[in-house]
Design a protein around this motif. Structure first.
Motif, PDB file in Angstrom:
ATOM      1  N   MET A   8      -1.567   5.260  -5.291  1.00  0.00           N
ATOM      2  CA  MET A   8      -1.870   6.354  -6.219  1.00  0.00           C
ATOM      3  C   MET A   8      -0.810   6.534  -7.298  1.00  0.00           C
ATOM      4  O   MET A   8      -1.088   7.064  -8.377  1.00  0.00           O
ATOM      5  CB  MET A   8      -2.024   7.664  -5.436  1.00  0.00           C
ATOM      6  CG  MET A   8      -3.241   7.710  -4.537  1.00  0.00           C
ATOM      7  SD  MET A   8      -4.792   7.495  -5.433  1.00  0.00           S
ATOM      8  CE  MET A   8      -4.771   8.931  -6.507  1.00  0.00           C
ATOM      9  N   GLY A   9       0.417   6.099  -7.011  1.00  0.00           N
ATOM     10  CA  GLY A   9       1.502   6.280  -7.953  1.00  0.00           C
ATOM     11  C   GLY A   9       1.245   5.747  -9.352  1.00  0.00           C
ATOM     12  O   GLY A   9       1.677   6.366 -10.341  1.00  0.00           O
ATOM     13  N   PRO A  10       0.540   4.603  -9.526  1.00  0.00           N
ATOM     14  CA  PRO A  10       0.314   4.119 -10.889  1.00  0.00           C
ATOM     15  C   PRO A  10      -0.390   5.126 -11.792  1.00  0.00           C
ATOM     16  O   PRO A  10      -0.081   5.211 -12.989  1.00  0.00           O
ATOM     17  CB  PRO A  10      -0.544   2.867 -10.667  1.00  0.00           C
ATOM     18  CG  PRO A  10      -0.107   2.357  -9.344  1.00  0.00           C
ATOM     19  CD  PRO A  10       0.137   3.600  -8.515  1.00  0.00           C
ATOM     20  N   TYR A  11      -1.324   5.917 -11.260  1.00  0.00           N
ATOM     21  CA  TYR A  11      -2.001   6.916 -12.086  1.00  0.00           C
ATOM     22  C   TYR A  11      -1.005   7.942 -12.619  1.00  0.00           C
ATOM     23  O   TYR A  11      -1.029   8.314 -13.800  1.00  0.00           O
ATOM     24  CB  TYR A  11      -3.082   7.638 -11.278  1.00  0.00           C
ATOM     25  CG  TYR A  11      -4.200   6.758 -10.794  1.00  0.00           C
ATOM     26  CD1 TYR A  11      -5.187   6.294 -11.664  1.00  0.00           C
ATOM     27  CD2 TYR A  11      -4.281   6.378  -9.457  1.00  0.00           C
ATOM     28  CE1 TYR A  11      -6.223   5.487 -11.220  1.00  0.00           C
ATOM     29  CE2 TYR A  11      -5.314   5.568  -8.993  1.00  0.00           C
ATOM     30  CZ  TYR A  11      -6.274   5.129  -9.888  1.00  0.00           C
ATOM     31  OH  TYR A  11      -7.285   4.314  -9.430  1.00  0.00           O
ATOM     32  N   GLY A  46       0.832  -1.190   0.000  1.00  0.00           N
ATOM     33  CA  GLY A  46       0.000   0.000   0.000  1.00  0.00           C
ATOM     34  C   GLY A  46       0.875   1.251   0.000  1.00  0.00           C
ATOM     35  O   GLY A  46       1.958   1.273  -0.566  1.00  0.00           O
ATOM     36  N   GLY A  47       0.404   2.289   0.693  1.00  0.00           N
ATOM     37  CA  GLY A  47       1.126   3.550   0.701  1.00  0.00           C
ATOM     38  C   GLY A  47       0.832   4.356  -0.549  1.00  0.00           C
ATOM     39  O   GLY A  47       0.330   3.833  -1.553  1.00  0.00           O
ATOM     40  N   PRO A  48       1.142   5.650  -0.522  1.00  0.00           N
ATOM     41  CA  PRO A  48       0.791   6.515  -1.659  1.00  0.00           C
ATOM     42  C   PRO A  48       1.500   6.142  -2.952  1.00  0.00           C
ATOM     43  O   PRO A  48       0.953   6.365  -4.036  1.00  0.00           O
ATOM     44  CB  PRO A  48       1.194   7.912  -1.178  1.00  0.00           C
ATOM     45  CG  PRO A  48       2.204   7.676  -0.103  1.00  0.00           C
ATOM     46  CD  PRO A  48       1.798   6.400   0.565  1.00  0.00           C
ATOM     47  N   LEU A  80       8.013   2.157  -9.603  1.00  0.00           N
ATOM     48  CA  LEU A  80       7.432   2.404  -8.285  1.00  0.00           C
ATOM     49  C   LEU A  80       8.147   1.622  -7.193  1.00  0.00           C
ATOM     50  O   LEU A  80       8.413   2.153  -6.100  1.00  0.00           O
ATOM     51  CB  LEU A  80       5.947   2.062  -8.303  1.00  0.00           C
ATOM     52  CG  LEU A  80       5.073   2.918  -9.231  1.00  0.00           C
ATOM     53  CD1 LEU A  80       3.642   2.394  -9.241  1.00  0.00           C
ATOM     54  CD2 LEU A  80       5.098   4.385  -8.833  1.00  0.00           C
ATOM     55  N   THR A  81       8.453   0.362  -7.453  1.00  0.00           N
ATOM     56  CA  THR A  81       9.148  -0.430  -6.432  1.00  0.00           C
ATOM     57  C   THR A  81      10.599   0.020  -6.285  1.00  0.00           C
ATOM     58  O   THR A  81      11.161  -0.039  -5.182  1.00  0.00           O
ATOM     59  CB  THR A  81       9.071  -1.931  -6.757  1.00  0.00           C
ATOM     60  OG1 THR A  81       9.561  -2.175  -8.083  1.00  0.00           O
ATOM     61  CG2 THR A  81       7.636  -2.429  -6.663  1.00  0.00           C
ATOM     62  N   ALA A  82      11.213   0.498  -7.364  1.00  0.00           N
ATOM     63  CA  ALA A  82      12.570   1.037  -7.259  1.00  0.00           C
ATOM     64  C   ALA A  82      12.587   2.310  -6.418  1.00  0.00           C
ATOM     65  O   ALA A  82      13.550   2.554  -5.669  1.00  0.00           O
ATOM     66  CB  ALA A  82      13.136   1.309  -8.651  1.00  0.00           C
TER      67      ALA A  82
END
Length: 373
Positions: free
Chosen positions: A178-181, A172-174, A338-340
């Motif tokens: 939300m980051g994918p958008y 989770g987390g922002p 995002l994971t990086a």
């Protein structure tokens, strides 16, 4: 191959209502069945939207379903998507696609071996405003984009969401919620990311639910809730991502891009429409619009919501034997970024990305109309 796919849904939580409500807008797919480990939820959605309710196993075995939408919680995305592919069906997943790069690559290999397709939300970047921004950038309206900022700011969702636990757990987390958008839109505008670095923090170790039957209950926070990242794109653009669920108020624009000859203000990438403003060098700011069907307000508060457009494009792309815009290479690169970002926050490193993708093809007004019923 027909361009009208028969679709099932696994996961009958809140987000399933949006897919079921909006599906009739599109001509290339039809939702025929829903499933959930909680059969009461499946039966409720089936009755409301006149589809059939099935167990997960029965839906996967159904001969009249070509594609399954995976609307389970993020931690279950990889296992459910794997089961869908093993059952010989295409899969379209809600965001985030998966939670690790390894999971994304595993699913990609499986889909390729079986001759199946993977798609993943978000598809909001296909909205009218974001496609206008893409066209203006491609046409050189602000020159080469050199830098920019994207901003995700709120106080979190525990005050209104009755079961906010998963937002604050690993996965989770922002950044992952939300980051994918934001990242999908930036990658379709600018191309793939080359390097990232970040710093992360957490303002609270617990959150108190403020609504529903668990009002007053504390939930643990297990993932960063403030992340400031810097991304360098292959194009050379340097974009700052400010993401936080520890902010009570903010006046930052949600996305701005700075080019060699001008600035572009972009709307919320969580929606399909909104205002685009250009400020060319030495000139006054000017609003830019065009006649695009996926930017027309169609829900409360004047928002444009065409969730399912990516699935409609995927169904049509399968029939036309062309790449679909919300494809697995695109989703995999976004998850890699995002994971990086999260890894960089833990290690203090600058991370070079190991994946890349092509920018999805522009979805102009005529192409968008071809998706609609």
């Amino acid at each position: 191959m027909t361009d009208h796919l028969r679709v099932g849904i696994i996961g009958c939580g809140n987000i399933s209502t949006a897919y079921l409500t909006l599906a009739p807008l599109f001509r290339s797919y039809e939702i025929v069945a829903v499933a959930d480990i909680n059969m009461d939820m499946a039966h409720a959605q089936a009755a409301k939207f006149d589809v059939r309710a099935q167990t997960v196993d029965d839906l996967l075995a159904a001969n009249d379903i070509d594609l399954v939408i995976n609307l389970t919680i993020p931690a279950a995305h990889v296992s459910v998507s794997r089961a869908i592919l093993e059952a010989g069906k295409h899969v379209y997943s809600e965001k985030p696609f998966v939670l690790t790069l390894g999971e994304a690559q595993e699913l990609g290999d499986l889909a390729q071996a079986k001759g199946l397709r993977i798609g993943s939300a978000p598809d909001t970047f296909m909205g009218g405003s974001h496609q206008l921004a893409r066209t203006l950038i491609d046409d050189g309206a602000i020159g080469d984009v050199t830098s920019g900022a994207a901003v995700i700011m709120s106080a979190g969702m525990e005050s209104w969401h009755p079961h906010p636990d998963f937002f604050f757990q690993k996965g989770g987390g922002p950044v992952l919620d939300m980051g994918p958008y934001y990242l999908c839109n930036l990658v379709q505008l600018l191309g793939p990311v080359a390097q990232v670095t970040s710093m992360t923090g957490m303002a609270q170790t617990t959150r108190t639910i403020g609504n529903g039957p668990r009002n007053g209950e504390a939930v643990p926070v297990e993932t960063p809730t403030t992340v400031h990242a810097v991304m360098k794109f292959e194009s050379g653009a340097i974009i700052t991502l400010l993401s936080s669920w520890d902010v009570q108020s903010s006046n930052h624009p949600m996305m701005e891009l700075y080019g060699a000859t001008g600035t572009m203000d972009l709307p919320d990438p969580n929606f399909f429409g909104g205002d685009i403003t250009l400020t060319p060098r030495g000139e006054a700011s000017q609003a830019r619009t065009w006649d695009h069907p996926l930017g027309v307000p169609n829900v409360d508060a004047g928002k444009a919501n065409y969730r399912g457009a990516g699935l409609a494009d995927m169904a049509l792309a399968i029939a036309q034997d062309r790449p679909h815009r919300c494809n697995d290479a695109f989703a995999t690169h976004v998850i890699d970024v995002l994971t990086a970002i999260l890894e960089a926050g833990e290690t203090g490193r600058v991370i070079t990305l190991s994946t890349r993708c092509d920018r999805p093809e522009v979805l102009g007004p005529d192409a968008a109309r071809s998706l609609l019923a």
